[in-house]
Design a protein around this motif. Structure first.
Motif, PDB file in Angstrom:
ATOM      1  N   GLN A 172       0.832  -1.207   0.000  1.00 38.07           N
ATOM      2  CA  GLN A 172       0.000   0.000   0.000  1.00 38.07           C
ATOM      3  C   GLN A 172       0.863   1.253   0.000  1.00 38.07           C
ATOM      4  O   GLN A 172       0.576   2.232  -0.691  1.00 38.07           O
ATOM      5  CB  GLN A 172      -0.930  -0.016   1.212  1.00 38.07           C
ATOM      6  CG  GLN A 172      -2.002  -1.086   1.157  1.00 38.07           C
ATOM      7  CD  GLN A 172      -2.775  -1.219   2.454  1.00 38.07           C
ATOM      8  OE1 GLN A 172      -2.344  -0.730   3.514  1.00 38.07           O
ATOM      9  NE2 GLN A 172      -3.918  -1.891   2.406  1.00 38.07           N
ATOM     10  N   LYS A 173       1.921   1.213   0.778  1.00 37.21           N
ATOM     11  CA  LYS A 173       2.856   2.343   0.855  1.00 37.21           C
ATOM     12  C   LYS A 173       3.544   2.567  -0.489  1.00 37.21           C
ATOM     13  O   LYS A 173       3.684   3.708  -0.947  1.00 37.21           O
ATOM     14  CB  LYS A 173       3.873   2.034   1.954  1.00 37.21           C
ATOM     15  CG  LYS A 173       4.794   3.162   2.354  1.00 37.21           C
ATOM     16  CD  LYS A 173       5.598   2.678   3.565  1.00 37.21           C
ATOM     17  CE  LYS A 173       6.793   3.550   3.850  1.00 37.21           C
ATOM     18  NZ  LYS A 173       7.620   2.982   4.941  1.00 37.21           N
ATOM     19  N   ALA A 174       3.963   1.475  -1.141  1.00 36.56           N
ATOM     20  CA  ALA A 174       4.618   1.581  -2.449  1.00 36.56           C
ATOM     21  C   ALA A 174       3.672   2.181  -3.480  1.00 36.56           C
ATOM     22  O   ALA A 174       4.071   3.035  -4.291  1.00 36.56           O
ATOM     23  CB  ALA A 174       5.095   0.210  -2.913  1.00 36.56           C
ATOM     24  N   GLN A 175       2.431   1.752  -3.464  1.00 39.74           N
ATOM     25  CA  GLN A 175       1.439   2.280  -4.410  1.00 39.74           C
ATOM     26  C   GLN A 175       1.216   3.762  -4.165  1.00 39.74           C
ATOM     27  O   GLN A 175       1.157   4.567  -5.112  1.00 39.74           O
ATOM     28  CB  GLN A 175       0.131   1.515  -4.263  1.00 39.74           C
ATOM     29  CG  GLN A 175      -0.926   1.912  -5.290  1.00 39.74           C
ATOM     30  CD  GLN A 175      -2.174   1.052  -5.178  1.00 39.74           C
ATOM     31  OE1 GLN A 175      -2.358   0.328  -4.203  1.00 39.74           O
ATOM     32  NE2 GLN A 175      -3.039   1.130  -6.173  1.00 39.74           N
ATOM     33  N   TYR A 176       1.109   4.152  -2.909  1.00 43.22           N
ATOM     34  CA  TYR A 176       0.872   5.551  -2.563  1.00 43.22           C
ATOM     35  C   TYR A 176       2.057   6.437  -2.973  1.00 43.22           C
ATOM     36  O   TYR A 176       1.877   7.557  -3.466  1.00 43.22           O
ATOM     37  CB  TYR A 176       0.625   5.670  -1.057  1.00 43.22           C
ATOM     38  CG  TYR A 176       0.475   7.089  -0.571  1.00 43.22           C
ATOM     39  CD1 TYR A 176      -0.695   7.803  -0.787  1.00 43.22           C
ATOM     40  CD2 TYR A 176       1.527   7.718   0.111  1.00 43.22           C
ATOM     41  CE1 TYR A 176      -0.820   9.115  -0.342  1.00 43.22           C
ATOM     42  CE2 TYR A 176       1.409   9.026   0.560  1.00 43.22           C
ATOM     43  CZ  TYR A 176       0.232   9.717   0.332  1.00 43.22           C
ATOM     44  OH  TYR A 176       0.108  11.006   0.766  1.00 43.22           O
ATOM     45  N   LEU A 177       3.279   5.922  -2.785  1.00 43.32           N
ATOM     46  CA  LEU A 177       4.483   6.712  -3.091  1.00 43.32           C
ATOM     47  C   LEU A 177       4.922   6.590  -4.548  1.00 43.32           C
ATOM     48  O   LEU A 177       5.853   7.268  -4.972  1.00 43.32           O
ATOM     49  CB  LEU A 177       5.629   6.268  -2.176  1.00 43.32           C
ATOM     50  CG  LEU A 177       5.421   6.530  -0.675  1.00 43.32           C
ATOM     51  CD1 LEU A 177       6.548   5.904   0.137  1.00 43.32           C
ATOM     52  CD2 LEU A 177       5.337   8.024  -0.397  1.00 43.32           C
ATOM     53  N   GLY A 178       4.278   5.708  -5.302  1.00 45.51           N
ATOM     54  CA  GLY A 178       4.575   5.595  -6.733  1.00 45.51           C
ATOM     55  C   GLY A 178       5.729   4.677  -7.076  1.00 45.51           C
ATOM     56  O   GLY A 178       6.327   4.812  -8.147  1.00 45.51           O
ATOM     57  N   TYR A 179       6.039   3.710  -6.204  1.00 42.75           N
ATOM     58  CA  TYR A 179       7.094   2.748  -6.497  1.00 42.75           C
ATOM     59  C   TYR A 179       6.484   1.488  -7.110  1.00 42.75           C
ATOM     60  O   TYR A 179       5.621   0.857  -6.508  1.00 42.75           O
ATOM     61  CB  TYR A 179       7.851   2.356  -5.229  1.00 42.75           C
ATOM     62  CG  TYR A 179       8.662   3.465  -4.611  1.00 42.75           C
ATOM     63  CD1 TYR A 179       9.913   3.797  -5.120  1.00 42.75           C
ATOM     64  CD2 TYR A 179       8.188   4.176  -3.519  1.00 42.75           C
ATOM     65  CE1 TYR A 179      10.665   4.809  -4.564  1.00 42.75           C
ATOM     66  CE2 TYR A 179       8.931   5.193  -2.937  1.00 42.75           C
ATOM     67  CZ  TYR A 179      10.169   5.506  -3.473  1.00 42.75           C
ATOM     68  OH  TYR A 179      10.916   6.513  -2.912  1.00 42.75           O
ATOM     69  N   SER A 180       6.945   1.136  -8.282  1.00 41.83           N
ATOM     70  CA  SER A 180       6.467  -0.102  -8.916  1.00 41.83           C
ATOM     71  C   SER A 180       7.579  -0.767  -9.722  1.00 41.83           C
ATOM     72  O   SER A 180       7.758  -1.980  -9.671  1.00 41.83           O
ATOM     73  CB  SER A 180       5.261   0.188  -9.828  1.00 41.83           C
ATOM     74  OG  SER A 180       5.601   1.137 -10.825  1.00 41.83           O
ATOM     75  N   GLU A 181       8.347   0.036 -10.463  1.00 39.39           N
ATOM     76  CA  GLU A 181       9.423  -0.482 -11.300  1.00 39.39           C
ATOM     77  C   GLU A 181      10.506  -1.139 -10.452  1.00 39.39           C
ATOM     78  O   GLU A 181      10.993  -0.575  -9.469  1.00 39.39           O
ATOM     79  CB  GLU A 181      10.045   0.667 -12.108  1.00 39.39           C
ATOM     80  CG  GLU A 181      11.187   0.258 -13.023  1.00 39.39           C
ATOM     81  CD  GLU A 181      10.687  -0.434 -14.275  1.00 39.39           C
ATOM     82  OE1 GLU A 181      11.511  -1.118 -14.919  1.00 39.39           O
ATOM     83  OE2 GLU A 181       9.503  -0.287 -14.605  1.00 39.39           O
ATOM     84  N   GLY A 182      10.882  -2.375 -10.810  1.00 36.71           N
ATOM     85  CA  GLY A 182      12.003  -3.048 -10.161  1.00 36.71           C
ATOM     86  C   GLY A 182      11.749  -3.502  -8.747  1.00 36.71           C
ATOM     87  O   GLY A 182      12.695  -3.732  -7.990  1.00 36.71           O
TER      88      GLY A 182
END
Length: 305
Positions: free
Chosen positions: A168-178
Motif C-alpha cells: 500500500q505504501k509503495a502504491q501511494y508513493l509511486g514505487y512499482s518499477e524493479g
C-alpha cells in the motif's frame, strides 16, 4: 539528537560471501519444533515463538512506521540512509531485503539506483558532445524506459500484514518499477542459490527463531562475492548510557506502544528481544560461521556520542 541517538544503540554489520562453504545450508532444519528458545524474557518452544512473533507483527503492522518514528525520534531514517549509502548499489544490482515488509530499505535502494543511473547518463552525454539532438533524445527515452537499469529489489517478509502495508505504501508513493514482494521465511528462503548481489535485513534478525539458519540462507542465496548487510539494535557497554537506555526502553517504549498502537505487550516484547539478542562479537562470529568473510561492524552509537 545526540542524546536520543545514544539511547538507541545500534550496530550495522557487513559481510562478504566467499565461494566455498555450501554444506552448512539446510543441515539442521530437521530439529524438533519443540526445542526450547525464548520469546522476550519468556521460555517457549520454537514453534510457539514463531507463532507469537507472527501475532506481534500482525498487531503492529499498521502503526509500525509511526512507532519507529516515535521510538527513535525519526533517527531510524538516518540509520537506514547510512546503510544504503554503505551498500552503494549501482544500476544492475539485485537486492534481497528480508524482513523488510514496509519497504523502507527497498524504497531507499530504488531512489539511490535512480540517482546513480541519472549520473551515468549525464556522464555519457558529457563524453559525447557531438551527439545529435535525436541521439540525445533517444538516450533520455532509454533512461525513462529503464530508470533502474537492470536493478531489482525483492522484499521478503514472513508476515502477510507487513507485506500488505508495504504494498500500500509503495502504491501511494509511486514505487512499482524493479520492486517485488514475496511471502517467505528467512530460515528457508524461497529463492535459488547464487541469485542476489546484496542481502539486507534491518531490525529484523533478532525476530528470527533460528538466527544460524537465517545466516546460512543468506549465504546460500548470495552470489560469490555478494554482501550481507544487517542493521540491528545492540548491547551497551557504557554503564551510564546503559542505565538511560534501560530506563527509556522499559519505561517509555511500552507506553508509546499503548498510546499510539494500542499494544503494550508487543512493544514490551520488542524491547526484551533486544536484550536477548547476542552481543556484537558473538553475532559477528555467527556470521563468520555461516561462511562470510571480511565481517565488520561499521557503526556503534555509544562510541560516537
Amino acid at each position: 539528537m545526540a542524546a536520543a541517538a545514544a539511547l538507541w544503540p545500534w550496530r550495522a554489520v557487513l559481510g562478504r560471501r566467499g565461494g566455498a562453504l555450501r554444506a552448512l545450508c539446510g543441515s539442521v532444519r530437521g530439529l524438533a519444533a519443540g526445542t526450547q528458545t525464548h520469546f522476550g524474557f519468556q521460555t517457549v518452544t520454537e514453534e510457539e515463538r514463531r507463532e507469537k512473533i507472527n501475532q506481534v507483527f500482525e498487531s503492529v503492522a499498521k502503526k509500525y512506521d509511526v512507532m519507529n518514528d516515535s521510538m527513535t525520534l525519526g533517527i531510524h531514517r538516518v540509520w537506514k540512509d547510512i546503510l544504503v549509502h554503505k551498500m552503494n548499489p549501482s544500476p544492475g544490482t539485485l537486492l534481497l531485503d528480508v524482513a523488510g515488509g514496509t519497504g523502507d530499505i527497498a524504497f531507499r535502494f530504488i531512489n539511490y539506483v535512480r540517482s546513480a543511473r541519472e549520473r551515468q547518463l549525464q556522464r555519457k552525454l558529457r563524453h559525447h558532445q557531438n551527439l545529435s539532438w535525436q541521439e540525445i533524445s533517444e538516450s533520455y527515452q532509454e533512461e525513462q524506459f529503464k530508470p533502474l537499469g537492470d536493478s531489482q529489489v525483492v522484499v521478503c517478509d514472513i508476515n502477510k500484514e507487513m507485506l500488505k502495508v508495504g504494498k500500500q505504501k509503495a502504491q501511494y508513493l509511486g514505487y512499482s518499477e524493479g520492486l517485488s514482494w514475496v511471502l517467505g521465511n528467512a530460515e528457508e528462503l524461497p529463492f535459488d542459490d547464487d541469485k542476489f548481489d546484496v542481502y539486507t535485513i534491518a531490525f529484523g534478525i533478532r525476530n528470527v527463531t533460528r538466527i544460524d539458519l537465517a545466516l546460512q540462507e543468506a549465504y546460500r542465496v548470495l552470489k560469490p562475492g555478494g554482501r550481507f548487510l544487517c542493521l540491528e539494535f545492540s548491547h551497551v557497554s557504557n554503564p551510564i548510557i546503559s542505565r538511560l537506555y534501560d530506563l527509556y526502553s522499559f519505561q517509555v517504549i511500552p507506553v508509546l506502544g499503548e498510546v499510539i498502537a494500542g499494544d503494550w505487550k508487543s512493544y514490551q516484547y520488542l524491547v526484551e528481544s533486544i536484550r536477548r539478542f547476542p552481543p556484537q562479537e558473538e553475532f559477528k562470529a555467527m556470521i563468520e560461521d555461516a561462511g562470510f568473510f571480511k565481517v565488520w561492524n561499521f557503526v556503534k552509537i555509544e562510541e560516537e556520542f
